[in-house]
Design a protein around this motif. Sequence first.
Motif, PDB file in Angstrom:
ATOM      1  N   LEU A  11     -29.231 -36.341  -1.195  1.00  0.00           N
ATOM      2  CA  LEU A  11     -30.424 -36.649  -0.767  1.00  0.00           C
ATOM      3  C   LEU A  11     -29.732 -37.459   0.312  1.00  0.00           C
ATOM      4  O   LEU A  11     -30.729 -37.566   1.158  1.00  0.00           O
ATOM      5  CB  LEU A  11     -30.829 -37.921  -1.822  1.00  0.00           C
ATOM      6  N   ALA A  29     -31.009 -29.179  -3.519  1.00  0.00           N
ATOM      7  CA  ALA A  29     -32.579 -29.818  -3.470  1.00  0.00           C
ATOM      8  C   ALA A  29     -32.703 -29.034  -2.234  1.00  0.00           C
ATOM      9  O   ALA A  29     -32.005 -28.860  -1.603  1.00  0.00           O
ATOM     10  CB  ALA A  29     -32.365 -31.041  -2.713  1.00  0.00           C
ATOM     11  N   TYR A  31     -35.921 -28.852   0.849  1.00  0.00           N
ATOM     12  CA  TYR A  31     -36.422 -29.910   1.982  1.00  0.00           C
ATOM     13  C   TYR A  31     -37.122 -28.753   2.573  1.00  0.00           C
ATOM     14  O   TYR A  31     -37.279 -27.772   3.148  1.00  0.00           O
ATOM     15  CB  TYR A  31     -35.037 -30.096   2.688  1.00  0.00           C
ATOM     16  N   ALA A  37     -36.909 -33.962   0.811  1.00  0.00           N
ATOM     17  CA  ALA A  37     -36.756 -33.392  -0.225  1.00  0.00           C
ATOM     18  C   ALA A  37     -37.364 -33.348  -1.491  1.00  0.00           C
ATOM     19  O   ALA A  37     -38.810 -34.304  -1.589  1.00  0.00           O
ATOM     20  CB  ALA A  37     -35.416 -34.434  -0.795  1.00  0.00           C
ATOM     21  N   ARG A  38     -38.371 -31.879  -1.575  1.00  0.00           N
ATOM     22  CA  ARG A  38     -39.291 -31.748  -2.643  1.00  0.00           C
ATOM     23  C   ARG A  38     -38.605 -31.677  -4.354  1.00  0.00           C
ATOM     24  O   ARG A  38     -39.736 -31.142  -4.764  1.00  0.00           O
ATOM     25  CB  ARG A  38     -40.178 -30.523  -1.912  1.00  0.00           C
ATOM     26  N   TYR A  39     -37.428 -31.054  -3.843  1.00  0.00           N
ATOM     27  CA  TYR A  39     -37.058 -29.632  -5.458  1.00  0.00           C
ATOM     28  C   TYR A  39     -35.725 -30.228  -5.958  1.00  0.00           C
ATOM     29  O   TYR A  39     -34.809 -29.946  -4.547  1.00  0.00           O
ATOM     30  CB  TYR A  39     -38.066 -28.700  -5.427  1.00  0.00           C
ATOM     31  N   ILE A  40     -35.024 -30.657  -7.200  1.00  0.00           N
ATOM     32  CA  ILE A  40     -34.274 -30.405  -7.466  1.00  0.00           C
ATOM     33  C   ILE A  40     -33.766 -29.476  -8.297  1.00  0.00           C
ATOM     34  O   ILE A  40     -34.736 -29.256  -9.584  1.00  0.00           O
ATOM     35  CB  ILE A  40     -33.085 -31.523  -7.665  1.00  0.00           C
ATOM     36  N   ARG A 126     -32.243 -35.583 -12.488  1.00  0.00           N
ATOM     37  CA  ARG A 126     -33.618 -35.677 -12.296  1.00  0.00           C
ATOM     38  C   ARG A 126     -33.963 -36.763 -12.975  1.00  0.00           C
ATOM     39  O   ARG A 126     -34.948 -36.987 -13.093  1.00  0.00           O
ATOM     40  CB  ARG A 126     -33.988 -34.250 -12.630  1.00  0.00           C
ATOM     41  N   ALA A 129     -33.427 -39.159 -10.076  1.00  0.00           N
ATOM     42  CA  ALA A 129     -33.958 -39.104  -8.714  1.00  0.00           C
ATOM     43  C   ALA A 129     -35.589 -39.687  -8.177  1.00  0.00           C
ATOM     44  O   ALA A 129     -36.475 -40.143  -9.016  1.00  0.00           O
ATOM     45  CB  ALA A 129     -34.037 -37.746  -8.585  1.00  0.00           C
ATOM     46  N   HIS A 132     -40.632 -38.590  -4.754  1.00  0.00           N
ATOM     47  CA  HIS A 132     -40.938 -37.632  -4.208  1.00  0.00           C
ATOM     48  C   HIS A 132     -40.081 -36.351  -3.765  1.00  0.00           C
ATOM     49  O   HIS A 132     -40.270 -35.030  -3.655  1.00  0.00           O
ATOM     50  CB  HIS A 132     -40.747 -37.533  -2.976  1.00  0.00           C
ATOM     51  N   ALA A 133     -38.804 -36.443  -4.521  1.00  0.00           N
ATOM     52  CA  ALA A 133     -37.547 -35.362  -4.351  1.00  0.00           C
ATOM     53  C   ALA A 133     -37.699 -34.659  -4.868  1.00  0.00           C
ATOM     54  O   ALA A 133     -37.282 -33.383  -5.683  1.00  0.00           O
ATOM     55  CB  ALA A 133     -36.158 -35.956  -4.959  1.00  0.00           C
TER      56      ALA A 133
END
Length: 188
Positions: A11, A29, A31, A37-40, A126, A129, A132-133
């Motif tokens: 992040l 991650a 973006y 950042a939207r997904y891990i 996760r 986190a 938002h990520a």
Amino acid sequence: MRSETVLERLLESPPVRLNALPTDQGIYALYDHEGVARYIGVTEMGLRRRIHDYHVGGDGNSHKFSTIYNAGRMFHTRGDLFTHAGDGRAAKELRRMFSRRYCSAVGMPLQHCSKTELYALETQVRRIAPKHALSWNDARALDAYEPTELLNEFLKEISWPSAKSEAIARQAGRWGQKVAAATASGDV
């Protein structure tokens, strides 16, 4: 490696273009076009391959960039009987190009992790986190949208041919019909 350290790197490191990601397995991650950042996730197949090829190329929910931008002029659905020949392909091509130009990722290679270690690390990261990520994680369906102004700029920049412009305009019409039908049926 500690999950807090991994999350910090995911992040706080500057995201890179999708074709600049490492080729090793690892954690990453995604973006969006706004740099959020939207997904891990993790991958065993290689970071660049998973993100550059798969996340922008498919039509299913596991292909995050492709799913989130599957709207308006970039709308395409497999098996649509009403799509003119080539229209869907043009929309999908534009969606791939847009994602590869405006989206980014941070990838951390983890060559020496076993599959079990890789997935355990993802779970730990996760768990801590920020929300938002993870907004694209575990979503049964993602709300697709078209970043209209940015897409307009991009189309000018790439000098999109008129035949393809007409094709994506028809796809935008199909998208509008889909939204109207969903609204009328109460699905929205």
